[in-house]
Design an enzyme around this catalytic site. Structure first.
Site: not given
Length: 510
Positions: A162, A269-270
Site C-alpha cells: 500500500c 494486476g489488471d
C-alpha cells in the site's frame, strides 16, 4: 453474544471452529501453504470491500481463497473482544464499548448502534479459504494481532504494497519495500510463533532484479507465499499495470537459478477477464492469480467453465483412450481467448451480481454506509486503466445510478432500489441485535468514515480533504513553543493518525 477467550475455543463451538487447517498434522507448514495457495483464484484484500458479504459472494461464485481487508495490528488488539455471534453463526471481533468516550457511548446508545465490528468471519463458509491481511510496521505489534486471530483464519498476510500516506507514515505498506531488514524481521517473527502460513503482498520495486532479491529475502526469512502486484508504489491505477515486468520477475523467481524460492507466487494486476487470468498465469508460470478491481466490476468473474470445475467419475473412454467427459470438457487451443473475455458467457449481469451481494449484506448485517460504498464501486470503473474502460459498460436493468444509491439511507431502501426482498425473519433478526434496517438504521457500527461526495463529486471531495489537511497544518504551525516542541507535537499527531487510520481512511483499492 458471549465472550470467548481470544486464543482458545469453547467446547460448544469446536464443531464450527475445527478448521481444516488445524487437522493437517501430517503436513509441514509449507506443504499446507502450497495446498492453500497453489492453483487458486483469489479475492484480493480491499479496504472496505473485502468484508464478509463480498468474500462470501466471491466464494459462492467459485473463488478459491479470500483475503480480509487490511486490518492494522492495533485495530484488532486494542480494546477488541472476540465473540461468537449465535444469531449469525459468525465469529466477530468487536470494539468494546468502554473504548469509546462517554459522549460517543451516549450517541451510540441513543441511535441503538452496536460497537463497530472490526472483523466478522463465517466459519461454515470460509473454513479453509480465509487469509487475514494485516497492516503493520513492527514485529512486536504484528505478533499479538496474529496470535489473536490465528485460530479463526488459514493464514496471515502482511501488506507490503500500500503506497498511501496513512500506511507509509506509520511504517507500514510500501514503506517496508524500502526497509528489507524490518520486513524480514516481521516475517521471521511470525513464522517462529504461528502455527499457520505467513505470506505477504508486495509491489514491483524499481527494477526486476531488486524485486527478485526482495522476494528471495522474504522467503529466506520464512514467507510461505508471496503475491506481487504489477505496479510500483505511486503508479496510477488508471494506467496499465506493468505486466511485462511482472512476467519477467515471476520467470526469474521460478527459474532453476533461484533455487531458494520454492513457495507459491501469486500475480495481481489488471486481470479483468478469465482469459487474462489463464493466459497470464500460463505465460509467467505463476502459481495463482489474485483479483481486486476486476472482482468489484463483476464478481462473477470467478465462475469457472465446466472443464475447470468438472470432477470426472465416468469409467467409459473415447476411441482415443481418453475419458469421454474429459475430452468433451477440454478447450481447444485459443478457444479460451474467444469465449472468456469481457463478453464471456460465464458472466452474470452486473445487476444480478449487485442483487446477490445485497443478499449477503443482509445475511451478515453489513453496515449500510459500507455496503453503499461497495455497490458504488461496482457501478464505476474510474480507477480502471483507461485503455480498458470501453470494454466495461455500466448498464443496470433498473437504470440505477450512483446518485440513487447515495440517496439510500438504510439497507431496506437500498434493497428496494435493487428489487431485493427483505424477509420478515431477516428484519426481525437485525432488529433483535440492534441493527435496524428501517429509516436511520445503519446495520451496525463501522470503523470507516464515509461521504457520498466521494462518488458524487470526486474532485470536490478531494478539494475538501486538501482544505482539511491545510487547516490541520495551519493549526500545527501556530502551536506555542520552540521548533523542537512543535516538531514533536506534529510527529505525535501523525503517529496517532497512522495508528487510527482504520477509522479515518477512504482508501484506493490496490
Amino acid at each position: 453474544m458471549k465472550t470467548l477467550d481470544p486464543v482458545s475455543f469453547g467446547s460448544n463451538e469446536e464443531c464450527l471452529l475445527d478448521f481444516a487447517r488445524h487437522t493437517c498434522t501430517d503436513m509441514t507448514l509449507q506443504e499446507r501453504a502450497n495446498r492453500l495457495f497453489t492453483d487458486k483464484e483469489i479475492l484480493a484484500p480491499m479496504v472496505r470491500a473485502s468484508s464478509t458479504p463480498l468474500r462470501c459472494l466471491a466464494l459462492s461464485y467459485g473463488c478459491d481463497l479470500v483475503y480480509t481487508e487490511e486490518i492494522v495490528d492495533r485495530a484488532i488488539t486494542t480494546s477488541t473482544e472476540r465473540t461468537f455471534n449465535e444469531t449469525l453463526g459468525t465469529i466477530d471481533y468487536c470494539k468494546k464499548m468502554d473504548s469509546f468516550s462517554s459522549k460517543v457511548q451516549r450517541r451510540m446508545e441513543k441511535n441503538k448502534e452496536p460497537p463497530p465490528t472490526v472483523l466478522r468471519i463465517d466459519p461454515e463458509v470460509e473454513r479453509g479459504k480465509l487469509i487475514y491481511q494485516m497492516g503493520t510496521g513492527e514485529p512486536n505489534l504484528a505478533l499479538p494481532a496474529a496470535l489473536m486471530v490465528q485460530k479463526d483464519v488459514d493464514g496471515i498476510d502482511i501488506n507490503m504494497g500500500c503506497p498511501k500516506k496513512f500506511s507509509v507514515s506509520g511504517g507500514m505498506g510500501s514503506a517496508l519495500l524500502d526497509d528489507l531488514p524490518r520486513a524480514c524481521d516481521i516475517i521471521s517473527t511470525l513464522r517462529r510463533n504461528l502455527s499457520i502460513p505467513v505470506s505477504c503482498k508486495i509491489r514491483l520495486l524499481k527494477d526486476d532484479r531488486s524485486t527478485v532479491d526482495f522476494v528471495t529475502a522474504l522467503v529466506k526469512a520464512g514467507a510461505n507465499a508471496v503475491a506481487i502486484h504489477g505496479r510500483e508504489p505511486g503508479d496510477e491505477s488508471q494506467k496499465s499495470a506493468k505486466l511485462d515486468r511482472l512476467t519477467n520477475v515471476v520467470r526469474l523467481l521460478k527459474s532453476s537459478s533461484s533455487s531458494s524460492v520454492g513457495v507459491p507466487i501469486i500475480i495481481n494486476g489488471d486481470l479483468y477477464t478469465r482469459n487474462d487470468m489463464v493466459n497470464k498465469r500460463r505465460e509467467t508460470g505463476a502459481d495463482a492469480v489474485m483479483l481486486a478491481r476486476p472482482a468489484l466490476y463483476n464478481t462473477s468473474i470467478f465462475i469457472k467453465p465446466s472443464s475447470l470445475t468438472r470432477t470426472s467419475t465416468s469409467t467409459s473412454t473415447s476411441p482415443g483412450g481418453r475419458d469421454e467427459e474429459e475430452e468433451e470438457g477440454k478447450m481447444k487451443d485459443g478457444e479460451d481467448e474467444t469465449r472468456y473475455g469481457f463478453d464471456s458467457e460465464l458472466l452474470l449481469s452486473k445487476t444480478r451480481v449487485v442483487q446477490d451481494y445485497l443478499g449477503y449484506a443482509m445475511r451478515y448485517h453489513g453496515n449500510v454506509k459500507n455496503i453503499k460504498y461497495v455497490v458504488c464501486e461496482m457501478m464505476t470503473n474510474r480507477r480502471t486503466p483507461t485503455s480498458l474502460t470501453h470494454h466495461m459498460p455500466l448498464r443496470f436493468d433498473g437504470g440505477q445510478t450512483i446518485a440513487d444509491v447515495c440517496a439510500c439511507k438504510s439497507m431496506e431502501s437500498l434493497c428496494k432500489l435493487w428489487d431485493v426482498s427483505v424477509s420478515e425473519s431477516t428484519r426481525n433478526i437485525r432488529q433483535s441485535i440492534g441493527e435496524a434496517v428501517g429509516v436511520g438504521g445503519n446495520g451496525g457500527g463501522d470503523l470507516h468514515r464515509y461521504d457520498d461526495g466521494y462518488f458524487l463529486d470526486p474532485k470536490g471531495f478531494l478539494q475538501k480533504q486538501q482544505q482539511q489537511k491545510e487547516t490541520i497544518r495551519g493549526c500545527s504551525s501556530t502551536i506555542v513553543g520552540g521548533k523542537g516542541d512543535c516538531d514533536r507535537i506534529v510527529s505525535n499527531n501523525e503517529d496517532d493518525r497512522a495508528r487510527q487510520c482504520k477509522r479515518s481512511k477512504i482508501d484506493e483499492i490496490g
